[in-house]
Write an enzyme that holds these catalytic residues in place. Structure first.
Site, PDB file in Angstrom:
ATOM      1  N   THR A  45      -9.490 -12.010  12.480  1.00  0.00           N
ATOM      2  CA  THR A  45      -8.780 -12.918  11.589  1.00  0.00           C
ATOM      3  C   THR A  45      -9.669 -14.126  11.299  1.00  0.00           C
ATOM      4  O   THR A  45     -10.163 -14.770  12.215  1.00  0.00           O
ATOM      5  CB  THR A  45      -7.455 -13.363  12.224  1.00  0.00           C
ATOM      6  OG1 THR A  45      -6.587 -12.230  12.273  1.00  0.00           O
ATOM      7  CG2 THR A  45      -6.785 -14.465  11.415  1.00  0.00           C
ATOM      8  N   ARG A  80      -4.106   0.604  17.153  1.00  0.00           N
ATOM      9  CA  ARG A  80      -4.647  -0.294  18.173  1.00  0.00           C
ATOM     10  C   ARG A  80      -3.547  -0.676  19.154  1.00  0.00           C
ATOM     11  O   ARG A  80      -2.468  -1.100  18.757  1.00  0.00           O
ATOM     12  CB  ARG A  80      -5.223  -1.558  17.536  1.00  0.00           C
ATOM     13  CG  ARG A  80      -6.072  -2.374  18.525  1.00  0.00           C
ATOM     14  CD  ARG A  80      -6.566  -3.663  17.920  1.00  0.00           C
ATOM     15  NE  ARG A  80      -7.799  -4.102  18.576  1.00  0.00           N
ATOM     16  CZ  ARG A  80      -8.256  -5.349  18.548  1.00  0.00           C
ATOM     17  NH1 ARG A  80      -7.587  -6.289  17.904  1.00  0.00           N
ATOM     18  NH2 ARG A  80      -9.376  -5.667  19.154  1.00  0.00           N
ATOM     19  N   HIS A  91      -1.595  -1.804  13.557  1.00  0.00           N
ATOM     20  CA  HIS A  91      -1.744  -2.835  14.594  1.00  0.00           C
ATOM     21  C   HIS A  91      -0.500  -2.820  15.486  1.00  0.00           C
ATOM     22  O   HIS A  91       0.560  -3.288  15.098  1.00  0.00           O
ATOM     23  CB  HIS A  91      -1.912  -4.200  13.920  1.00  0.00           C
ATOM     24  CG  HIS A  91      -2.466  -5.267  14.819  1.00  0.00           C
ATOM     25  ND1 HIS A  91      -2.559  -5.141  16.183  1.00  0.00           N
ATOM     26  CD2 HIS A  91      -2.950  -6.512  14.537  1.00  0.00           C
ATOM     27  CE1 HIS A  91      -3.089  -6.244  16.706  1.00  0.00           C
ATOM     28  NE2 HIS A  91      -3.333  -7.088  15.716  1.00  0.00           N
ATOM     29  N   GLN A 111      -6.588  -2.797   8.639  1.00  0.00           N
ATOM     30  CA  GLN A 111      -5.615  -2.931   9.728  1.00  0.00           C
ATOM     31  C   GLN A 111      -4.279  -3.434   9.181  1.00  0.00           C
ATOM     32  O   GLN A 111      -4.207  -4.501   8.563  1.00  0.00           O
ATOM     33  CB  GLN A 111      -6.122  -3.878  10.819  1.00  0.00           C
ATOM     34  CG  GLN A 111      -5.254  -3.765  12.078  1.00  0.00           C
ATOM     35  CD  GLN A 111      -5.592  -4.771  13.144  1.00  0.00           C
ATOM     36  OE1 GLN A 111      -5.634  -5.967  12.880  1.00  0.00           O
ATOM     37  NE2 GLN A 111      -5.814  -4.300  14.364  1.00  0.00           N
ATOM     38  N   ASN A 169      -0.407 -13.692  23.049  1.00  0.00           N
ATOM     39  CA  ASN A 169       0.793 -14.161  22.364  1.00  0.00           C
ATOM     40  C   ASN A 169       2.037 -14.079  23.249  1.00  0.00           C
ATOM     41  O   ASN A 169       3.136 -13.778  22.781  1.00  0.00           O
ATOM     42  CB  ASN A 169       1.000 -13.421  21.038  1.00  0.00           C
ATOM     43  CG  ASN A 169       0.033 -13.876  19.973  1.00  0.00           C
ATOM     44  OD1 ASN A 169      -0.145 -15.066  19.751  1.00  0.00           O
ATOM     45  ND2 ASN A 169      -0.621 -12.937  19.315  1.00  0.00           N
ATOM     46  N   ASN A 227      -1.567  -6.872  20.909  1.00  0.00           N
ATOM     47  CA  ASN A 227      -1.707  -8.336  20.956  1.00  0.00           C
ATOM     48  C   ASN A 227      -0.427  -9.119  20.691  1.00  0.00           C
ATOM     49  O   ASN A 227      -0.460 -10.219  20.137  1.00  0.00           O
ATOM     50  CB  ASN A 227      -2.818  -8.787  19.992  1.00  0.00           C
ATOM     51  CG  ASN A 227      -4.188  -8.313  20.452  1.00  0.00           C
ATOM     52  OD1 ASN A 227      -4.344  -7.865  21.580  1.00  0.00           O
ATOM     53  ND2 ASN A 227      -5.171  -8.404  19.584  1.00  0.00           N
ATOM     54  N   GLY A 243     -16.278  -7.715  18.401  1.00  0.00           N
ATOM     55  CA  GLY A 243     -15.639  -8.739  17.602  1.00  0.00           C
ATOM     56  C   GLY A 243     -16.575  -9.876  17.257  1.00  0.00           C
ATOM     57  O   GLY A 243     -17.316  -9.816  16.278  1.00  0.00           O
ATOM     58  N   TYR A 252       2.136  -8.587  18.676  1.00  0.00           N
ATOM     59  CA  TYR A 252       2.751  -8.602  17.350  1.00  0.00           C
ATOM     60  C   TYR A 252       3.918  -7.613  17.310  1.00  0.00           C
ATOM     61  O   TYR A 252       4.329  -7.091  18.338  1.00  0.00           O
ATOM     62  CB  TYR A 252       1.697  -8.363  16.279  1.00  0.00           C
ATOM     63  CG  TYR A 252       0.655  -9.473  16.276  1.00  0.00           C
ATOM     64  CD1 TYR A 252       1.028 -10.790  16.001  1.00  0.00           C
ATOM     65  CD2 TYR A 252      -0.670  -9.227  16.598  1.00  0.00           C
ATOM     66  CE1 TYR A 252       0.098 -11.832  16.036  1.00  0.00           C
ATOM     67  CE2 TYR A 252      -1.613 -10.259  16.635  1.00  0.00           C
ATOM     68  CZ  TYR A 252      -1.219 -11.553  16.356  1.00  0.00           C
ATOM     69  OH  TYR A 252      -2.134 -12.579  16.409  1.00  0.00           O
TER      70      TYR A 252
END
Length: 363
Positions: A26, A228, A176, A100, A236, A179, A318, A181
């Site tokens: 991001t 993923r 996705h 993604q 998070n 993480n 990354g 979400y």
């Protein structure tokens, strides 16, 4: 002799030139008025076309799925057109690229939501987390729980986004589910306290993942879909009482869907690779028969060793890709790396985005 890391690999419907993948990053640079990518994105991704596979920054499937300022979408004509220019440039440079697909769920703020509405989530439990609203980092807003009869609409949003991605010229899409979400929120009992068919038992908590993968694979073919997961990450403020049981079931869902690849964050996102006793990436990885993409804290030596030993088929990098557009070349030659400027990671323009030199330019 060439290390396997630098050899081609077949990933579903595409053959990629090497196994050095660009992880989703991001960067908060989408056009403010319509969340579309534009010419700076074309240049940024074109510069990195030497990756075996570029996996783009997370891209929201609907306005409701947005959680951070200036992140791109894939639901409007302008966004499809903007991404089309990106994929054309990457393909012209010999690259392969996946989009993604992202819904942030509760990791959002009312100021980023349509009409200032509450973000949606499996349950009305606020995350102890922050998001970027364009001014600075702010606490995420309390979400509302999705109604059971809203979930088919959500699944269709993923389906439509996958179709739009293929229209925009992407080779693959990555769902996705990591993480902290939305899909990860449904998977984990710390965020999902529903009492309907999508909550309670592990089988119920993996239901949304199963339905999303079914819709996306039906729409564009399983050989163009990856996913993923981040089984042991608390990114998070996500948590689960028994992540090994939860993600054994989740990986089984992914395996049954016959996806092109499984991409896993090994350990804490951007942090330690150490796992608590009883938790095992290797045990999960063995449940998936397709291409396995490993991610988190890999350097050159660990990447070469991991692929050579067959513990992964490809490695996603990354931050090194932010500062080194020609990362596969640098890794293969064991060349020096540019240092990344963390002050330009999020937001801004070309500085810290398209101005990092390649080896050839440095020379």
């Amino acid at each position: 002799m060439t290390d396997t890391l630098f050899e081609p690999l077949t990933v579903g419907a595409v053959t990629v030139p090497n196994r050095v993948f660009m992880a989703p990053l991001t960067r908060n640079r989408a056009r403010a008025e319509d969340d579309a990518p534009y010419d700076i994105h074309v240049e940024y991704y074109r510069q990195r076309a030497g990756a075996g596979l570029i996996i783009t920054e997370a891209t929201q499937i609907t306005p409701e799925g947005k959680g951070y300022a200036w992140t791109p979408g894939i639901y409007s004509d302008a966004q499809i057109e903007g991404w089309g220019a990106v994929t054309d440039a990457v393909h012209a440079a010999g690259g392969r690229i996946a989009l993604q697909l992202w819904h942030v769920g509760r990791i959002s703020h009312t100021s980023l939501q349509p009409d200032g509405q509450k973000p949606v989530a499996p349950s009305a439990i606020a995350a102890d987390a922050k998001t970027f609203d364009g001014e600075g980092f702010v606490a995420t807003s309390e979400p509302r729980a999705l109604e059971t009869d809203e979930i088919p609409r959500l699944v269709e949003d993923f389906r439509r986004a996958a179709r739009n991605a293929i229209e925009a010229g992407f080779d693959l899409v990555e769902v996705h589910a990591a993480n902290g979400y939305l899909i990860d929120q449904f998977l984990r009992d710390g965020a999902n306290q529903r009492t309907d068919a999508y909550g309670g038992s592990v089988e119920n908590r993996v239901r949304l993942l199963r339905e999303v993968l079914a819709a996306v694979t039906e729409e564009i073919g399983a050989d163009r879909v990856g996913v993923r997961l981040s089984p042991f990450s608390n990114a998070n403020a996500i948590s689960d009482s028994d992540p090994m049981a939860t993600f054994t079931a989740a990986v089984d869902v992914v395996a049954e869907a016959g996806l092109a690849y499984l991409h896993m964050v090994e350990g804490q996102t951007g942090g330690s690779r150490e796992l608590d006793g009883g938790n095992s990436i290797d045990a999960l990885r063995k449940r998936f028969p397709g291409v396995y993409v490993a991610n988190n804290g890999y350097d050159r030596d660990l990447a070469i060793e991991t692929v050579e030993a067959g513990r992964a088929d490809a490695i996603a990098f990354g931050v090194p890709f932010i500062a080194n557009p020609d990362l596969p070349t640098r890794l293969e030659r064991n060349a020096p790396m540019n240092a990344a400027d963390k002050d330009t990671f999020y937001g801004g323009g070309r500085e810290g985005y398209t101005d990092y030199p390649t080896l050839a330019e440095s020379a």
